[in-house]
Design a protein around this motif. Structure first.
Motif, PDB file in Angstrom:
ATOM      1  N   GLY A   5       0.784  -1.096   0.013  1.00 34.43           N
ATOM      2  CA  GLY A   5       0.088   0.019  -0.052  1.00 34.43           C
ATOM      3  C   GLY A   5       0.702   1.174   0.132  1.00 34.43           C
ATOM      4  O   GLY A   5       1.664   1.512  -0.760  1.00 34.43           O
ATOM      5  N   ASN A   6       0.717   2.140   0.754  1.00 31.21           N
ATOM      6  CA  ASN A   6       1.129   3.583   0.945  1.00 31.21           C
ATOM      7  C   ASN A   6       2.221   3.436   1.943  1.00 31.21           C
ATOM      8  O   ASN A   6       2.952   4.481   2.191  1.00 31.21           O
ATOM      9  CB  ASN A   6       0.169   4.790   1.176  1.00 31.21           C
ATOM     10  CG  ASN A   6      -0.709   4.962   0.014  1.00 31.21           C
ATOM     11  OD1 ASN A   6      -0.252   4.805  -1.071  1.00 31.21           O
ATOM     12  ND2 ASN A   6      -1.893   5.260   0.396  1.00 31.21           N
ATOM     13  N   HIS A   7       2.671   2.252   2.504  1.00 32.67           N
ATOM     14  CA  HIS A   7       3.877   2.136   3.229  1.00 32.67           C
ATOM     15  C   HIS A   7       5.254   2.011   2.455  1.00 32.67           C
ATOM     16  O   HIS A   7       5.918   1.078   2.630  1.00 32.67           O
ATOM     17  CB  HIS A   7       3.594   0.921   4.332  1.00 32.67           C
ATOM     18  CG  HIS A   7       2.308   0.961   4.926  1.00 32.67           C
ATOM     19  ND1 HIS A   7       2.416   1.682   5.973  1.00 32.67           N
ATOM     20  CD2 HIS A   7       1.312   0.265   4.835  1.00 32.67           C
ATOM     21  CE1 HIS A   7       0.911   1.572   6.680  1.00 32.67           C
ATOM     22  NE2 HIS A   7       0.327   0.879   5.911  1.00 32.67           N
ATOM     23  N   ILE A   8       5.490   2.896   1.625  1.00 34.17           N
ATOM     24  CA  ILE A   8       6.565   2.766   0.974  1.00 34.17           C
ATOM     25  C   ILE A   8       7.268   4.305   0.454  1.00 34.17           C
ATOM     26  O   ILE A   8       6.515   5.044   0.668  1.00 34.17           O
ATOM     27  CB  ILE A   8       6.324   2.107  -0.602  1.00 34.17           C
ATOM     28  CG1 ILE A   8       7.427   1.888  -1.355  1.00 34.17           C
ATOM     29  CG2 ILE A   8       5.231   3.051  -1.202  1.00 34.17           C
ATOM     30  CD1 ILE A   8       7.191   1.007  -2.591  1.00 34.17           C
ATOM     31  N   TYR A   9       8.555   4.389   0.613  1.00 35.86           N
ATOM     32  CA  TYR A   9       9.220   5.674   0.328  1.00 35.86           C
ATOM     33  C   TYR A   9      10.232   5.413  -0.861  1.00 35.86           C
ATOM     34  O   TYR A   9      11.012   4.478  -0.663  1.00 35.86           O
ATOM     35  CB  TYR A   9       9.617   6.399   1.635  1.00 35.86           C
ATOM     36  CG  TYR A   9      10.520   7.768   1.189  1.00 35.86           C
ATOM     37  CD1 TYR A   9       9.707   8.689   0.928  1.00 35.86           C
ATOM     38  CD2 TYR A   9      11.832   7.584   1.435  1.00 35.86           C
ATOM     39  CE1 TYR A   9      10.246  10.026   0.724  1.00 35.86           C
ATOM     40  CE2 TYR A   9      12.287   8.603   0.835  1.00 35.86           C
ATOM     41  CZ  TYR A   9      11.860   9.983   0.954  1.00 35.86           C
ATOM     42  OH  TYR A   9      12.359  11.213   0.322  1.00 35.86           O
ATOM     43  N   HIS A  10      10.265   5.922  -1.817  1.00 35.58           N
ATOM     44  CA  HIS A  10      11.341   6.100  -2.977  1.00 35.58           C
ATOM     45  C   HIS A  10      11.613   7.501  -3.146  1.00 35.58           C
ATOM     46  O   HIS A  10      10.901   8.420  -3.168  1.00 35.58           O
ATOM     47  CB  HIS A  10      10.731   5.353  -4.010  1.00 35.58           C
ATOM     48  CG  HIS A  10      11.697   5.343  -5.159  1.00 35.58           C
ATOM     49  ND1 HIS A  10      11.725   6.423  -6.194  1.00 35.58           N
ATOM     50  CD2 HIS A  10      13.016   4.801  -5.249  1.00 35.58           C
ATOM     51  CE1 HIS A  10      12.639   6.092  -6.926  1.00 35.58           C
ATOM     52  NE2 HIS A  10      13.565   5.195  -6.453  1.00 35.58           N
ATOM     53  N   SER A  11      13.220   7.633  -3.395  1.00 41.92           N
ATOM     54  CA  SER A  11      13.601   8.805  -3.715  1.00 41.92           C
ATOM     55  C   SER A  11      14.851   8.676  -4.685  1.00 41.92           C
ATOM     56  O   SER A  11      15.720   7.660  -4.108  1.00 41.92           O
ATOM     57  CB  SER A  11      13.997   9.617  -2.606  1.00 41.92           C
ATOM     58  OG  SER A  11      14.830  10.911  -2.935  1.00 41.92           O
ATOM     59  N   VAL A  12      15.021   9.281  -5.666  1.00 45.27           N
ATOM     60  CA  VAL A  12      16.333   9.240  -6.448  1.00 45.27           C
ATOM     61  C   VAL A  12      17.248  10.115  -5.803  1.00 45.27           C
ATOM     62  O   VAL A  12      18.357  10.027  -6.169  1.00 45.27           O
ATOM     63  CB  VAL A  12      16.075   9.669  -7.958  1.00 45.27           C
ATOM     64  CG1 VAL A  12      15.286   8.783  -8.649  1.00 45.27           C
ATOM     65  CG2 VAL A  12      15.492  11.144  -7.948  1.00 45.27           C
ATOM     66  N   GLY A  13      17.171  10.769  -4.713  1.00 44.44           N
ATOM     67  CA  GLY A  13      18.174  11.500  -4.021  1.00 44.44           C
ATOM     68  C   GLY A  13      18.186  12.862  -4.545  1.00 44.44           C
ATOM     69  O   GLY A  13      17.647  13.433  -5.652  1.00 44.44           O
ATOM     70  N   ASP A  14      18.889  13.648  -3.540  1.00 47.74           N
ATOM     71  CA  ASP A  14      19.079  15.108  -4.088  1.00 47.74           C
ATOM     72  C   ASP A  14      20.142  15.166  -4.963  1.00 47.74           C
ATOM     73  O   ASP A  14      21.059  14.546  -5.068  1.00 47.74           O
ATOM     74  CB  ASP A  14      19.358  16.048  -2.935  1.00 47.74           C
ATOM     75  CG  ASP A  14      18.262  16.241  -2.078  1.00 47.74           C
ATOM     76  OD1 ASP A  14      16.990  15.943  -2.254  1.00 47.74           O
ATOM     77  OD2 ASP A  14      18.454  16.117  -0.661  1.00 47.74           O
ATOM     78  N   ASN A  15      19.990  16.158  -5.944  1.00 51.86           N
ATOM     79  CA  ASN A  15      21.137  16.502  -6.820  1.00 51.86           C
ATOM     80  C   ASN A  15      22.145  17.321  -6.360  1.00 51.86           C
ATOM     81  O   ASN A  15      21.808  18.391  -5.718  1.00 51.86           O
ATOM     82  CB  ASN A  15      20.769  17.365  -8.172  1.00 51.86           C
ATOM     83  CG  ASN A  15      21.767  17.583  -9.176  1.00 51.86           C
ATOM     84  OD1 ASN A  15      22.817  17.601  -8.896  1.00 51.86           O
ATOM     85  ND2 ASN A  15      21.277  17.832 -10.294  1.00 51.86           N
TER      86      ASN A  15
END
Length: 122
Positions: A5-15
């Protein structure tokens, strides 16, 4: 997302170019709850944990299949401590990942380079 469900976090990171002079930038990350794993095995301290290619792994530990609520409760009650070895298995998504070529295989979309999701392989 259908599994967690919504229990997920994804980030490509900061530039880093956008944050020059800043001490903290977010690195590429992908986070899900522990119960998103398909299986966990706790090997007591002093015992040999299973090899990751051991054919017996499917028979060891606790599995999520057909018992999600119980599996979540087991992981919620698991106390991590120094000594035991914790083996966490993530099988369900393996059909979509090609780790040797560092690609995600998606139906109708084809193959995507995993670098765009999480950076280069370790």
């Amino acid at each position: 997302k259908s599994a967690v469900g919504n229990h997920i976090y994804h980030s490509v990171g900061d530039n880093p170019a956008d944050f020059q002079g800043s001490a903290e930038i977010e690195l590429p990350t992908f986070v899900m709850p522990m119960w998103a794993f398909d299986q966990f095995i706790v090997t007591p301290a002093g015992e040999e944990p299973p090899d990751l290619d051991d054919e017996c792994i499917p028979d060891l530990g606790s599995k999520r299949v057909n018992r999600v609520a119980e599996f979540r409760k087991e992981l919620d009650n698991l106390v991590f401590e120094v000594g035991p070895t914790y083996t966490l298995c993530f099988w369900g998504i393996s059909q979509w990942l090609d780790k040797l070529n560092w690609q995600v295989r998606l139906p109708m979309l084809g193959r995507l380079d995993m670098n765009q999701f999480c950076g280069s392989p370790p």
